[in-house]
Every structure is written in C-alpha cells, then in structure tokens.
Write a protein that holds these residues in place. Structure first.
Motif, PDB file in Angstrom:
ATOM      1  N   UNK A   1     -12.054   3.445  -2.927  1.00 32.84           N
ATOM      2  CA  UNK A   1     -11.868   2.702  -1.685  1.00 32.84           C
ATOM      3  C   UNK A   1     -11.439   1.263  -1.954  1.00 32.84           C
ATOM      4  N   UNK A   2     -12.003   0.646  -2.988  1.00 33.90           N
ATOM      5  CA  UNK A   2     -11.613  -0.720  -3.333  1.00 33.90           C
ATOM      6  C   UNK A   2     -10.142  -0.787  -3.720  1.00 33.90           C
ATOM      7  N   UNK A   3      -9.693   0.163  -4.510  1.00 34.41           N
ATOM      8  CA  UNK A   3      -8.294   0.178  -4.919  1.00 34.41           C
ATOM      9  C   UNK A   3      -7.380   0.469  -3.731  1.00 34.41           C
ATOM     10  N   UNK A   4      -7.822   1.352  -2.845  1.00 30.09           N
ATOM     11  CA  UNK A   4      -7.023   1.637  -1.652  1.00 30.09           C
ATOM     12  C   UNK A   4      -6.824   0.363  -0.820  1.00 30.09           C
ATOM     13  N   UNK A   5      -7.873  -0.435  -0.676  1.00 28.25           N
ATOM     14  CA  UNK A   5      -7.759  -1.666   0.105  1.00 28.25           C
ATOM     15  C   UNK A   5      -6.762  -2.622  -0.545  1.00 28.25           C
ATOM     16  N   UNK A   6      -6.800  -2.686  -1.875  1.00 27.78           N
ATOM     17  CA  UNK A   6      -5.849  -3.545  -2.597  1.00 27.78           C
ATOM     18  C   UNK A   6      -4.423  -3.045  -2.394  1.00 27.78           C
ATOM     19  N   UNK A   7      -4.240  -1.730  -2.475  1.00 27.50           N
ATOM     20  CA  UNK A   7      -2.907  -1.159  -2.255  1.00 27.50           C
ATOM     21  C   UNK A   7      -2.421  -1.464  -0.837  1.00 27.50           C
ATOM     22  N   UNK A   8      -3.295  -1.237   0.142  1.00 23.51           N
ATOM     23  CA  UNK A   8      -2.913  -1.457   1.542  1.00 23.51           C
ATOM     24  C   UNK A   8      -2.532  -2.914   1.788  1.00 23.51           C
TER      25      UNK A   8
ATOM     26  N   UNK B   1       9.231   2.323  -8.109  1.00 22.61           N
ATOM     27  CA  UNK B   1       8.844   0.939  -7.839  1.00 22.61           C
ATOM     28  C   UNK B   1       7.423   0.871  -7.290  1.00 22.61           C
ATOM     29  N   UNK B   2       7.068   1.820  -6.420  1.00 27.02           N
ATOM     30  CA  UNK B   2       5.710   1.864  -5.870  1.00 27.02           C
ATOM     31  C   UNK B   2       4.685   2.102  -6.980  1.00 27.02           C
ATOM     32  N   UNK B   3       5.017   3.006  -7.882  1.00 24.14           N
ATOM     33  CA  UNK B   3       4.099   3.314  -8.988  1.00 24.14           C
ATOM     34  C   UNK B   3       3.889   2.080  -9.861  1.00 24.14           C
ATOM     35  N   UNK B   4       4.978   1.390 -10.171  1.00 17.62           N
ATOM     36  CA  UNK B   4       4.865   0.192 -10.981  1.00 17.62           C
ATOM     37  C   UNK B   4       4.042  -0.891 -10.297  1.00 17.62           C
ATOM     38  N   UNK B   5       4.260  -1.058  -8.988  1.00 18.38           N
ATOM     39  CA  UNK B   5       3.516  -2.073  -8.244  1.00 18.38           C
ATOM     40  C   UNK B   5       2.025  -1.745  -8.201  1.00 18.38           C
ATOM     41  N   UNK B   6       1.701  -0.482  -7.948  1.00 21.55           N
ATOM     42  CA  UNK B   6       0.299  -0.078  -7.869  1.00 21.55           C
ATOM     43  C   UNK B   6      -0.380  -0.137  -9.237  1.00 21.55           C
ATOM     44  N   UNK B   7       0.384   0.142 -10.283  1.00 22.11           N
ATOM     45  CA  UNK B   7      -0.167   0.017 -11.627  1.00 22.11           C
ATOM     46  C   UNK B   7      -0.562  -1.427 -11.902  1.00 22.11           C
ATOM     47  N   UNK B   8       0.311  -2.361 -11.548  1.00 24.86           N
ATOM     48  CA  UNK B   8       0.017  -3.786 -11.761  1.00 24.86           C
ATOM     49  C   UNK B   8      -1.200  -4.211 -10.946  1.00 24.86           C
ATOM     50  N   UNK B   9      -1.256  -3.768  -9.690  1.00 27.50           N
ATOM     51  CA  UNK B   9      -2.370  -4.149  -8.818  1.00 27.50           C
ATOM     52  C   UNK B   9      -3.691  -3.596  -9.340  1.00 27.50           C
ATOM     53  N   UNK B  10      -3.679  -2.313  -9.733  1.00 33.74           N
ATOM     54  CA  UNK B  10      -4.913  -1.672 -10.191  1.00 33.74           C
ATOM     55  C   UNK B  10      -5.411  -2.287 -11.489  1.00 33.74           C
TER      56      UNK B  10
ATOM     57  N   UNK C   1      -3.228  11.300   1.962  1.00 39.51           N
ATOM     58  CA  UNK C   1      -3.336  11.601   0.533  1.00 39.51           C
ATOM     59  C   UNK C   1      -2.389  10.784  -0.343  1.00 39.51           C
ATOM     60  N   UNK C   2      -1.668   9.836   0.259  1.00 32.85           N
ATOM     61  CA  UNK C   2      -0.762   9.019  -0.561  1.00 32.85           C
ATOM     62  C   UNK C   2      -1.551   8.192  -1.578  1.00 32.85           C
ATOM     63  N   UNK C   3      -2.700   7.691  -1.161  1.00 38.39           N
ATOM     64  CA  UNK C   3      -3.504   6.878  -2.062  1.00 38.39           C
ATOM     65  C   UNK C   3      -4.025   7.650  -3.258  1.00 38.39           C
ATOM     66  N   UNK C   4      -4.550   8.840  -3.014  1.00 37.41           N
ATOM     67  CA  UNK C   4      -5.106   9.613  -4.140  1.00 37.41           C
ATOM     68  C   UNK C   4      -3.992  10.078  -5.055  1.00 37.41           C
ATOM     69  N   UNK C   5      -2.807  10.353  -4.512  1.00 37.16           N
ATOM     70  CA  UNK C   5      -1.679  10.712  -5.378  1.00 37.16           C
ATOM     71  C   UNK C   5      -1.269   9.525  -6.243  1.00 37.16           C
TER      72      UNK C   5
ATOM     73  N   UNK D   1       7.990  12.715  -3.091  1.00 36.56           N
ATOM     74  CA  UNK D   1       9.098  12.268  -2.226  1.00 36.56           C
ATOM     75  C   UNK D   1       8.674  12.316  -0.765  1.00 36.56           C
ATOM     76  N   UNK D   2       7.976  13.379  -0.387  1.00 37.27           N
ATOM     77  CA  UNK D   2       7.506  13.489   0.999  1.00 37.27           C
ATOM     78  C   UNK D   2       6.549  12.351   1.360  1.00 37.27           C
ATOM     79  N   UNK D   3       5.772  11.900   0.373  1.00 36.96           N
ATOM     80  CA  UNK D   3       4.827  10.800   0.598  1.00 36.96           C
ATOM     81  C   UNK D   3       5.488   9.433   0.450  1.00 36.96           C
ATOM     82  N   UNK D   4       6.766   9.421   0.096  1.00 39.76           N
ATOM     83  CA  UNK D   4       7.486   8.163  -0.052  1.00 39.76           C
ATOM     84  C   UNK D   4       7.050   7.363  -1.263  1.00 39.76           C
TER      85      UNK D   4
END
Length: 372
Positions: free
Chosen positions: A141-148, A119-128, A157-161, A112-115
């Motif tokens: 790093x490649x996945x982080x760029x896609x997320x960003x 919906x974010x989890x679902x979106x990142x799952x689809x992207x990854x 640490x939002x990305x690694x979480x 929650x603190x990282x926001x």
C-alpha cells in the motif's frame, strides 16, 4: 546409477515414493534445509506454505518459518509461472535469469492492456528503490501511494503487476512479514533485492536448468520431464537437453508406458517395499504433493478433483492423504482455544478407524504448529 533398465510400478507406489522424496515420510532438518531440498515450494497462500514446511520439518512451529522470512534465510517471490514460491535467496537470481524473459513475454498483452510501458517500469523502479533502499522496507500500500502520487495508476491490478515486474527484474523482493511483531500471516514488506540478498550464486543457463531439474527430481520424483517443464515454464527442448546431461544420475520408472524419473536413493525404497502404505497426512492447500506436477491423476482420482478445487476456481482445499493418495479434504474450525480440525473424506463411509486416529494425530500436530 544409470537408468539401464526400466522398472514398472503402479500409481499408488508412485504416490508413496513422492511422499518419501518430498520429505513427508522422514522430514528435513530445518526450514532452510526443507526449502533447499525442495528447490521451490508453492506459496501463493502464505499460511498454507508455512504448514507445508511444517509437515516436512519435524518439531518445527510457525515461529520457525516466520523467523526464516524475517532474517532472510528463505525468501518468497515469483520465480516461475507467475506464482509465488519459497526459495533460497542465493538461488533466486539465477532462477529468475532462466525464467523471467519467457514469462514476461507471456504477460506482454496484459501489460499493454494495463498501459504499462518501459518508461513506466523505469519510473516505478526509481520510485520504489528510493523508498526502500537503506530502510526496513515498505508495504504494498505504501508503494502504491508513492506510485499514484507520481501519476502511476495502481487500480485494476496495475499496481501489483508493476510490483511483480520489479521483482521479476530482481530490483525488489519480498522481505520480512509486514505485521506487528512479524507475526502476520498476510503481507510482507518489499525490500531492495541487492540489500536483502547481497550474495547470489552465478550459474549459466544450461548449468542452471540441469541443476534445477536434478533438484526437482530429487524432491518430486518420480516425475516426468513434462512435469518439470510445466512446473518451471522452461521450454521442453531445453529440459530434454538438461536431462541428457544428468541422466546417469537418475533411474527410470514406467507407469502406463510413461517414463518417470527419480534418484537412485528414492528408487532403492522399491527393494524392501515402499513405506507409507498406512501413513495418513493432513496437507495444506496448494501443497507440492499435488501442485508440483502437471498430471495430478496419479495421486488424486479425477472424479474427486472437484472436491479439492470446487468449481475449478484455482483455490485448492487442504488435503487428507492416505497411503500416497488423496482421500479427502479438511478444514480448520474455530479460533484460539476453540480451534479444531474437521475431516471431509471423499467416500460416504469415511476414514477407517485406524486412519481416523492417525488423522486426529495430524490435526493435533497442525494446531500445535500454529501455536508455536
């Protein structure tokens, strides 16, 4: 053999029994056999995990452990406590099914603190999965760029979480090493779970906890039920129920009026004297010999704990073990042909001449392992 009678032993004997059960006195036949027998092995520091396996598989080299990650016969993930471990791929899904819900609840405030929302989890799952499916995988790093690029922040640490959550849900898993030629000791590629692990064992929760407990006591015994509950994060009520289901396969030892459990095979070593009294080992940091238990005082005198974990910072130094007790730390010096090993005993007069010679043999074994 049922635990019909309690056997009383000293703490030093417990340490040597653990050396035996963990394969540190005899060894396992292969990397896969080692990880299978251990159930799971600490792997937050990958280089330390490699040497932990090497100490338990006679004649192995770094390339053998790297190959197991490259071909997927061993995987590295977060099966419990939010900590990276080596596990067999066929066991990862059912272990996650037992442990994930509780650890996700414990991380909810941080998320929650990282926001991080559903919906974010679902979106990142689809992207990854769109990026890694049908491919050799992608680096963090490649996945982080896609997320960003899709508006998903990865800083603080939002990305690694987010990646951790995707792995906890068995959508992603860490696959082969990411370095050139697969020889890096750092990052691994993230791959699609179902592609990297096409076949998984199916165990229901009660069956899985009972099997996990028995595997743990075979490889870590003597140990307490509290040790296992801490190690896995499984509630103690469920651990006790699992213990009742397998109790007839265990032997009970008593140390300072505390019950420890182990298999009859390990307990049989008490009949002729537990081996390892003169054994000296150079173990890596984060080794299961110390970190596999909630109470570490039986093998590490509390007065020396600070020397293994300076400042209590969570970084465990490499350990010298003599006769089942941690008696010092060690460090690697130099690189390449100038590489060496330096012992740092706890006591001022250092290791005895015999122990020093044994440690030098261990140091040479470590350097050979890293070169293979």
């Amino acid at each position: 053999m049922a635990a019909l009678a309690k056997v009383r032993v000293t703490p030093k004997v417990v340490g040597r029994l653990r050396l035996a059960s963990q394969g540190l006195l005899g060894g396992f036949s292969s990397v896969e056999d080692c990880v299978s027998r251990m159930g799971a092995m600490q792997a937050q520091d990958l280089a330390s995990a490699f040497w932990a396996v090497g100490q338990r598989v006679p004649g192995s080299g770094l390339s053998d452990v790297l190959e197991s990650l490259e071909n997927g016969t061993v995987v590295r993930s977060w099966p419990m406590r939010g900590t990276l471990h080596l596990v067999l791929p066929r066991n990862l899904r059912w272990i996650l099914a037992i442990t994930t819900d509780r650890i996700m609840r414990s991380a909810a405030t941080r998320h929650r603190d990282l926001g991080i929302t559903e919906a974010d989890i679902g979106a990142c799952s689809d992207l990854a999965l769109e990026r890694v499916s049908g491919s050799p995988g992608a680096t963090r790093e490649e996945l982080f760029k896609i997320f960003e690029s899709a508006g998903q922040a990865t800083a603080a640490q939002r990305g690694i979480h987010l990646l951790w959550i995707l792995c906890q849900n068995a959508w992603l898993v860490q696959g082969p090493p990411a370095g050139a030629g697969g020889k890096a000791l750092g990052q691994q590629l993230f791959v699609a779970f179902d592609e990297w692990i096409p076949e998984s064992r199916a165990l229901d929760r009660e069956e899985g906890i009972a099997e996990f407990l028995l595997t743990y006591l075979r490889s870590h015994g003597p140990a307490t039920l509290s040790d296992f509950a801490w190690w896995t994060g499984i509630p103690k009520t469920e651990v006790k129920a699992a213990h009742e289901a397998i109790r007839a396969e265990l032997v009970e030892l008593v140390v300072s009026d505390v019950s420890y459990w182990l298999t009859p095979e390990t307990a049989a070593l008490l009949d002729d004297g537990v081996p390892g009294a003169r054994t000296v080992l150079a173990l890596p940091g984060f080794d299961e010999f110390l970190l596999g238990y909630t109470d570490r005082s039986l093998v590490l005198p509390p007065g020396h704990f600070e020397k293994v974990v300076p400042g209590g910072n969570g970084v465990f130094k490499r350990m010298i073990v003599s006769g089942g007790e941690i008696v010092g730390t060690w460090a690697r010096t130099g690189n390449g042909r100038s590489a060496g090993v330096e012992a740092e005993p706890f006591v001022a007069d250092g290791l005895s001449p015999a122990a020093r010679r044994s440690f030098e043999i261990q140091a040479a074994k470590y350097l050979r392992f890293m070169e293979r």
